[in-house]
Design a protein around this motif. Structure first.
Motif, PDB file in Angstrom:
ATOM      1  N   LEU A  47     -24.771  30.586   1.869  1.00 54.24           N
ATOM      2  CA  LEU A  47     -25.314  29.933   0.772  1.00 54.24           C
ATOM      3  C   LEU A  47     -25.089  28.863   0.237  1.00 54.24           C
ATOM      4  CD1 LEU A  47     -24.468  32.189  -2.515  1.00 54.24           C
ATOM      5  CD2 LEU A  47     -26.789  32.024  -1.144  1.00 54.24           C
ATOM      6  N   ILE A  48     -25.914  27.939   1.087  1.00 52.51           N
ATOM      7  CA  ILE A  48     -26.072  26.098   0.701  1.00 52.51           C
ATOM      8  C   ILE A  48     -26.851  25.937   0.124  1.00 52.51           C
ATOM      9  CG2 ILE A  48     -26.465  24.200   2.315  1.00 52.51           C
ATOM     10  CD1 ILE A  48     -25.551  25.932   5.324  1.00 52.51           C
TER      11      ILE A  48
ATOM     12  N   VAL B 132     -21.488  37.564   0.421  1.00 49.40           N
ATOM     13  CA  VAL B 132     -21.145  35.840   0.080  1.00 49.40           C
ATOM     14  C   VAL B 132     -20.168  35.849   0.781  1.00 49.40           C
ATOM     15  CG1 VAL B 132     -21.677  32.959  -0.324  1.00 49.40           C
ATOM     16  CG2 VAL B 132     -22.560  35.940  -1.987  1.00 49.40           C
ATOM     17  N   ASP B 133     -19.733  35.324   1.886  1.00 45.71           N
ATOM     18  CA  ASP B 133     -18.652  34.774   2.707  1.00 45.71           C
ATOM     19  C   ASP B 133     -18.792  33.294   2.889  1.00 45.71           C
ATOM     20  OD1 ASP B 133     -18.238  37.140   3.169  1.00 45.71           O
ATOM     21  OD2 ASP B 133     -17.948  37.705   5.993  1.00 45.71           O
ATOM     22  N   HIS B 134     -19.151  32.154   2.666  1.00 41.67           N
ATOM     23  CA  HIS B 134     -19.163  31.415   3.163  1.00 41.67           C
ATOM     24  C   HIS B 134     -20.435  30.160   1.702  1.00 41.67           C
ATOM     25  CE1 HIS B 134     -17.817  32.365   7.104  1.00 41.67           C
ATOM     26  NE2 HIS B 134     -17.130  31.159   6.800  1.00 41.67           N
ATOM     27  N   LEU B 135     -19.597  29.698   0.990  1.00 44.26           N
ATOM     28  CA  LEU B 135     -20.468  29.070   0.091  1.00 44.26           C
ATOM     29  C   LEU B 135     -20.412  27.187   0.767  1.00 44.26           C
ATOM     30  CD1 LEU B 135     -21.676  28.931  -2.489  1.00 44.26           C
ATOM     31  CD2 LEU B 135     -19.654  28.570  -4.009  1.00 44.26           C
TER      32      LEU B 135
ATOM     33  N   ALA C 142     -15.586  33.326  -2.264  1.00 46.32           N
ATOM     34  CA  ALA C 142     -16.221  32.771  -0.748  1.00 46.32           C
ATOM     35  C   ALA C 142     -15.357  31.901  -0.076  1.00 46.32           C
ATOM     36  CB  ALA C 142     -17.200  32.740  -1.133  1.00 46.32           C
ATOM     37  N   ARG C 143     -15.526  31.762   1.131  1.00 43.44           N
ATOM     38  CA  ARG C 143     -14.672  29.777   1.486  1.00 43.44           C
ATOM     39  C   ARG C 143     -15.586  28.623   0.968  1.00 43.44           C
ATOM     40  NH1 ARG C 143     -14.666  29.568   6.637  1.00 43.44           N
ATOM     41  NH2 ARG C 143     -13.088  27.780   7.248  1.00 43.44           N
ATOM     42  N   THR C 144     -15.141  28.031   0.493  1.00 43.75           N
ATOM     43  CA  THR C 144     -15.790  26.823   0.473  1.00 43.75           C
ATOM     44  C   THR C 144     -15.689  25.439   0.809  1.00 43.75           C
ATOM     45  OG1 THR C 144     -16.457  28.264  -2.340  1.00 43.75           O
ATOM     46  CG2 THR C 144     -16.555  25.570  -1.632  1.00 43.75           C
ATOM     47  N   LEU C 145     -16.950  24.585   1.297  1.00 47.22           N
ATOM     48  CA  LEU C 145     -16.805  23.669   1.423  1.00 47.22           C
ATOM     49  C   LEU C 145     -17.719  22.890   0.636  1.00 47.22           C
ATOM     50  CD1 LEU C 145     -16.735  21.326   3.780  1.00 47.22           C
ATOM     51  CD2 LEU C 145     -18.814  21.445   4.829  1.00 47.22           C
ATOM     52  N   VAL C 146     -17.201  21.469  -0.032  1.00 48.95           N
ATOM     53  CA  VAL C 146     -17.701  21.421  -0.873  1.00 48.95           C
ATOM     54  C   VAL C 146     -18.243  19.359  -0.527  1.00 48.95           C
ATOM     55  CG1 VAL C 146     -17.759  19.471  -3.451  1.00 48.95           C
ATOM     56  CG2 VAL C 146     -16.836  21.923  -3.145  1.00 48.95           C
ATOM     57  N   VAL C 147     -20.054  18.903  -0.319  1.00 45.02           N
ATOM     58  CA  VAL C 147     -20.110  18.031   0.469  1.00 45.02           C
ATOM     59  C   VAL C 147     -20.312  16.888  -0.630  1.00 45.02           C
ATOM     60  CG1 VAL C 147     -21.232  17.057   2.564  1.00 45.02           C
ATOM     61  CG2 VAL C 147     -20.588  19.078   2.500  1.00 45.02           C
ATOM     62  N   TRP C 148     -20.206  15.704  -0.589  1.00 46.88           N
ATOM     63  CA  TRP C 148     -20.698  14.700  -1.737  1.00 46.88           C
ATOM     64  C   TRP C 148     -21.512  14.169  -0.678  1.00 46.88           C
ATOM     65  CZ3 TRP C 148     -20.799  18.376  -5.340  1.00 46.88           C
ATOM     66  CH2 TRP C 148     -20.869  18.393  -6.173  1.00 46.88           C
ATOM     67  N   GLY C 149     -22.333  12.768  -1.047  1.00 44.24           N
ATOM     68  CA  GLY C 149     -23.349  11.535  -0.839  1.00 44.24           C
ATOM     69  C   GLY C 149     -21.619  10.577  -1.677  1.00 44.24           C
ATOM     70  N   ALA C 150     -21.323   9.786  -1.250  1.00 38.43           N
ATOM     71  CA  ALA C 150     -20.101   8.469  -1.396  1.00 38.43           C
ATOM     72  C   ALA C 150     -20.469   7.815  -2.578  1.00 38.43           C
ATOM     73  CB  ALA C 150     -19.287   8.501  -0.721  1.00 38.43           C
TER      74      ALA C 150
ATOM     75  N   ARG D 270     -12.618  29.971  12.198  1.00 35.56           N
ATOM     76  CA  ARG D 270     -11.763  31.391  11.634  1.00 35.56           C
ATOM     77  C   ARG D 270     -11.544  31.126  10.588  1.00 35.56           C
ATOM     78  NH1 ARG D 270     -10.810  35.498  15.081  1.00 35.56           N
ATOM     79  NH2 ARG D 270     -11.142  33.644  17.469  1.00 35.56           N
ATOM     80  N   GLY D 271     -12.032  32.392   9.810  1.00 32.54           N
ATOM     81  CA  GLY D 271     -12.121  32.683   7.915  1.00 32.54           C
ATOM     82  C   GLY D 271     -11.113  33.745   8.140  1.00 32.54           C
ATOM     83  N   GLU D 272     -10.741  34.103   6.930  1.00 31.17           N
ATOM     84  CA  GLU D 272     -10.326  35.622   6.948  1.00 31.17           C
ATOM     85  C   GLU D 272     -11.889  36.151   7.007  1.00 31.17           C
ATOM     86  OE1 GLU D 272      -8.795  38.365   3.043  1.00 31.17           O
ATOM     87  OE2 GLU D 272      -8.643  36.209   2.987  1.00 31.17           O
ATOM     88  N   VAL D 273     -11.185  37.891   7.372  1.00 30.94           N
ATOM     89  CA  VAL D 273     -11.801  38.878   8.193  1.00 30.94           C
ATOM     90  C   VAL D 273     -12.227  39.787   6.613  1.00 30.94           C
ATOM     91  CG1 VAL D 273     -12.704  40.456   9.795  1.00 30.94           C
ATOM     92  CG2 VAL D 273     -11.666  38.138  10.151  1.00 30.94           C
TER      93      VAL D 273
END
Length: 255
Positions: free
Chosen positions: A99-100, A120-123, A191-199, A250-253
């Motif tokens: 999910l993005i 949902v594996d990735h966020l 879910a493995r999570t990436l948080v992306v922000w505009g500075a 490689r994330g947790e399977v």
């Protein structure tokens, strides 16, 4: 087998009295792109080609937004939209979902990840609301500042999509998201999570992004210099690289 909708036309999905439309492109594990308040699926046009080279990409338009159903259709609110997307995931039989979500779409995506932890594996949370608080008037006053700190050429698209939705629905949706905090959900997300922000985000400050990442187990935080609130439009190459590198690791399977 998961349903495989045709790419030849937009697809409509309804559940529980709410509706959305979506387009599909690419092959591979599924990515669902969830736009924000006053946004549309068109906000992802600089990202879809890169993502669809290795994934099957579902570009969503919520009711009254973009190519979604006309503005007279009611908005289901943050939690209603999350329930609708969770139902779509079930309907399509999707697993290993990424999910993005941008802004309100990130807020919605947090709820979806909590509702469907096994699918949902990735966020990826891009300038997400969810911890944003305060009066709607303050949010409205920050909108002009947010527009001029990003890609100026994108402003007409922002205005056109906001006009299509209409000020009343935007005002109602803003109130709904400001009343809904995801604070209690964050520690339990799997879910493995990436948080992306505009500075340079003037609408949802980077400090909120750092708080969000700190509250999610194992989440990674990345800040893109010179990008504003619509980070995937302001810096598409950087955004795409961050997302694809994150997904390639490689994330947790899961069993």
């Amino acid at each position: 087998m998961p349903a495989r909708p045709s790419r030849s036309r937009p697809h409509e999905f309804r559940s529980g009295g709410a509706a959305l439309r979506y387009a599909v492109t690419g092959e591979g594990d599924p990515i669902l792109l969830v736009h924000g308040l006053s946004g549309s699926g068109r906000w992802w046009r600089r990202n879809v080609p890169a993502l669809a080279a290795s994934h099957r990409v579902y570009v969503l338009d919520l009711a009254a937004y973009g190519y979604g159903l006309p503005p007279h259709h009611r908005s289901p609110g943050v939690r209603g939209a999350a329930a609708l997307i969770a139902a779509l995931i079930d309907h399509l039989g999707l697993t290993r979902v990424t999910l993005i979500g941008h802004s309100m779409g990130g807020h919605i995506s947090i709820h979806v990840a909590a509702l469907r932890p096994q699918q949902v594996d990735h966020l990826v949370l891009a300038c997400a609301s969810g911890l944003l608080a305060g009066p709607r008037a303050r949010l409205a006053l920050n909108l002009p500042r947010a527009a001029v700190t990003g890609r100026v050429a994108f402003v007409p698209r922002v205005i056109a999509d906001a006009a299509r939705t209409g000020p009343l629905k935007l005002w109602q949706s803003a109130g709904d998201l400001l009343r809904d905090s995801v604070q209690d959900l964050l520690p339990n997300l799997t879910a493995r999570t990436l948080v992306v922000w505009g500075a340079r985000d003037a609408l949802v400050p980077p400090a909120i992004g750092r708080r969000l990442a700190a509250a999610i187990p194992g989440a990674r935080y990345a800040e893109v210099p010179r990008a504003g609130h619509v980070v995937m439009v302001d810096a598409p190459e950087a955004f795409n690289a961050l997302v694809l590198d994150f997904l390639a690791e490689r994330g947790e399977v899961r069993a």
